[in-house]
Design an enzyme around this catalytic site. Structure first.
Site, PDB file in Angstrom:
ATOM      1  N   PRO A 140       0.817  -1.209   0.000  1.00 37.66           N
ATOM      2  CA  PRO A 140       0.000   0.000   0.000  1.00 37.66           C
ATOM      3  C   PRO A 140       0.856   1.267   0.000  1.00 37.66           C
ATOM      4  O   PRO A 140       1.931   1.288   0.590  1.00 37.66           O
ATOM      5  CB  PRO A 140      -0.782  -0.079   1.319  1.00 37.66           C
ATOM      6  CG  PRO A 140      -0.650  -1.478   1.782  1.00 37.66           C
ATOM      7  CD  PRO A 140       0.583  -2.038   1.190  1.00 37.66           C
TER       8      PRO A 140
ATOM      9  N   GLU B 163      17.078   3.074  26.684  1.00 39.81           N
ATOM     10  CA  GLU B 163      17.469   3.462  25.324  1.00 39.81           C
ATOM     11  C   GLU B 163      18.987   3.418  25.145  1.00 39.81           C
ATOM     12  O   GLU B 163      19.478   2.955  24.112  1.00 39.81           O
ATOM     13  CB  GLU B 163      16.934   4.856  24.989  1.00 39.81           C
ATOM     14  CG  GLU B 163      15.410   4.965  24.960  1.00 39.81           C
ATOM     15  CD  GLU B 163      14.741   3.945  24.059  1.00 39.81           C
ATOM     16  OE1 GLU B 163      15.362   3.484  23.080  1.00 39.81           O
ATOM     17  OE2 GLU B 163      13.586   3.575  24.350  1.00 39.81           O
TER      18      GLU B 163
END
Ligand code: ADP
Ligand code: ZN
Length: 608
Positions: free
Chosen positions: A212, A432
């Site tokens: 898509p 992180e």
């Protein structure tokens, strides 16, 4: 790092709700209002009341029938009561009371009775029905849902292109191969005679296949634009109707109109909705099969030299009925793939030229950051960048805006005033940096581009972005293993620093598991199973769901192997972080203060 997902309340269809309200109103009206109106006119009372009113001298006019007495009071209200034949006195009493004899009530004719009792109550129902019907037809014409519910002819949308303002191949960036494949069709539409003379038969249809947002619709429009022919467009789902036979008649209509306008392009989006493999067994979908059969018949029927070319788009080619792919139908298949590095850069360039941007923006950096993004996402990014520039009070789009737009499109917008406690913020920083450190300490990981702990609306509490130097097509076993280690790095950092773990690693876990499972079941990267396919991939263009194709016992062995792989990488990440605990602390503290740091800042502290 990922926030816990929250369930959104389900919304009901507004149409159904309003329909029910109208229905309820009509039922109430029929039950209460109409009888009330009818009975308001003549009040049925007993003979006693009649006599009492007569004594009170409130009667003005009276009409005596065989079985009933109608009478009016001073307020002109009409009453009726059953007359009592034995009461012969009544006439005298009436005369004494000075009551007038006259017409009070006229018996209704049969027609009037029918009108009042049978037609009037249903009039509102009928009116409302017509209104809704009109509205739905209008919706149907706009391509909305529920077309044809109340009858009415549905028209095929038609776009007649004029030479100036149409889409051209130059509006489609990066899809060079697809353009080349379609150039022949353009040429054919330009001059069908040339092909006819030599006796060549051009494909009647071409199937644009790809994920898509890669520009399939755009490409089809560009073909029409280049050839300067009308463009008919319809979505496959518009054919599928509530009533059997409707879809087939729409197909017939479409081809009739197209035939009149030839040469032209007929574009069918999402053809898989009607073109799915027909079931041989029970439980088939009659309507869809009839529609598909009609489409096949039409495709066989029309004369190819006339110049009607059918383009269809799908992102699940494997589910199409083989009959559609036979010669003389969609025998050409044009892949429209996700853009590569060069393609992404040219798409970004195309769209950045349409907004006002500062000179000297480095699109290559942005293109490298957006591996896997579709054309639609890239055009969206440029738009987001322009919006961000306005928000920042700038007149021109800057590099910084684009950078932020990439984050927005990839991870959701920055969540303003998201409440994160100080301790949580610290955990996210370590998490992180854990990812980033494990990546930096391994030799097969892509370099870190950016680390941030600014929460995103998508639910990400922070993220670490790694960017490959070049477009990657193949991944080595070492790279995949290192990648799994990087995914486990976030959780590992939490363990190393805090000795406890949080829910923040859910997304990491999912990704790591997917990679490990792929190694075993699809890529033949385990010793046990060698090069045996244990999974088959479905919907390659829609994320690639895989289903197991092995015995239950093997499935259990795969699971064990997957666990072993992830566990080994998790241990590796733990070891790396324990060995570099000071760096972990230092960079996490720095990130905690700055909230967003670049790859260079990260490397500087690491290499100090
Ligand atoms: P699809 O039909 O493949 O789902 P669309 O053609 O509807 O995708 O693409 C959506 C939008 O994305 C287009 O209108 C266009 O703005 C943009 N786009 C996608 N691919 C490209 C491309 N290769 N070049 C330029 N724009 C593109
Ligand atoms: Zn994480």
């Amino acid at each position: 790092m990922q926030e816990q997902p929250q369930k959104e309340p389900q919304r009901k269809s507004p149409f159904i709700v309003s329909y029910l309200i109208v229905l309820l109103a009509i039922m109430l009206m029929n039950a209460f209002l109409f009888p009330a109106i009818a009975s308001n006119r003549i009040k049925d009372v007993d003979y006693g009341t009649f006599l009492r009113m007569l004594d009170e001298k409130t009667l003005t006019t009276v009409q005596i029938e065989d079985e009933q007495i109608y009478f009016k009071d001073k307020e002109e209200k009409t009453y009726v009561t059953n007359s009592i034949p034995q009461d012969l006195e009544i006439v005298n009493r009436l005369r004494d009371a000075n009551v007038e004899f006259g017409r009070v009530y006229k018996q209704q004719s049969l027609l009037a009775t029918i009108l009042q009792n049978w037609i009037l109550p249903f009039l509102p129902l009928f009116l409302i029905g017509t209104l809704i019907g009109r509205k739905m037809n209008a919706m149907a014409k706009n391509g909305g849902p529920n077309a044809m519910m109340f009858g009415g002819k549905n028209q095929v949308k038609q776009y007649v292109v004029d030479a100036e303002c149409s889409v051209k191949f130059s509006d489609v960036a990066g899809q060079e191969e697809a353009k080349e494949a379609l150039a022949e069709i353009v040429d054919f539409l330009h001059d069908p005679k040339k092909y006819e003379e030599i006796g060549a038969r051009l494909p009647k249809g071409a199937l644009l296949v790809g994920p898509p947002g890669t520009g399939k619709t755009l490409m089809a429009k560009a073909v029409a634009g280049e050839a300067g022919v009308p463009f008919f467009s319809i979505a496959g789902s518009e054919f599928v109707e509530m009533f059997v036979g409707m879809g087939a008649s729409k197909v017939r209509d479409l081809f009739k109109q197209a035939g009149e306008k030839a040469p032209c392009i007929v574009f069918i989006d999402e053809i898989d909705t009607i073109g799915k493999k027909r079931d041989t067994g029970h439980g088939g979908n009659d309507e869809r099969e009839q529609t598909l059969n009609q489409l096949l018949t039409e495709m066989d029927g029309f004369d190819a030299t006339k110049g009607v070319v059918i383009l269809a788009a799908t992102n699940r080619p494997e589910s199409l009925d083989p009959a559609l792919l036979r010669p003389g139908r969609f025998d050409r298949r044009v892949p429209v793939e996700l853009p590569d590095l060069k393609g992404r850069e040219s798409i970004l360039k195309l769209y950045i030229e349409r907004v006002k941007a500062e000179p000297g923006i480095d699109l290559n950096v942005i293109a490298r950051m957006t591996s896997g993004a579709s054309g639609a996402e890239l055009s969206n990014m440029v738009n987001e960048a322009a919006l961000h520039a306005i928000r920042m009070g700038r007149k021109l789009v800057a590099q910084e805006d684009l950078q932020e737009a990439v984050d927005t499109v990839l991870a959701g917008a920055q969540k303003k005033n998201a409440i994160m406690s100080d301790h949580e913020k610290k955990i996210v920083s370590y998490h992180e940096v854990g990812h980033a450190l494990v990546a930096a300490l391994q030799s097969h990981s892509a370099p870190v581009q950016k680390i941030t702990i600014v929460p995103r609306t998508s639910g990400a509490l922070g993220f670490t972005m790694q960017v490959e130097q070049n477009d990657h097509v193949l991944m080595t076993k070492e790279e995949i293993l290192d990648k799994i280690a990087v995914f486990t790095g976030g959780r590992a950092a939490e363990e190393v620093k805090f000795g406890s773990i949080t829910t923040g690693a859910s997304n990491d876990i999912e990704q790591a598991t997917k990679l490990a499972r792929g190694m075993v079941a699809r890529y033949g990267m385990s010793d046990e199973f060698d090069m045996v396919a244990l999974e088959t991939v479905q919907n390659a263009y829609l994320g690639g769901d895989a289903s197991l194709a092995c015995s239950a016992q093997t499935a259990a062995e795969i699971d064990a192997k997957v666990v072993a792989i992830v566990k080994a990488q998790h241990e590796k990440a733990l070891r790396l972080l324990n060995e570099n605990k000071e760096k972990l602390d230092e960079i996490s503290e720095y990130l905690y203060v700055k909230e967003t740091i670049t790859g260079e800042e990260f490397m500087q502290i690491l290499n100090k």
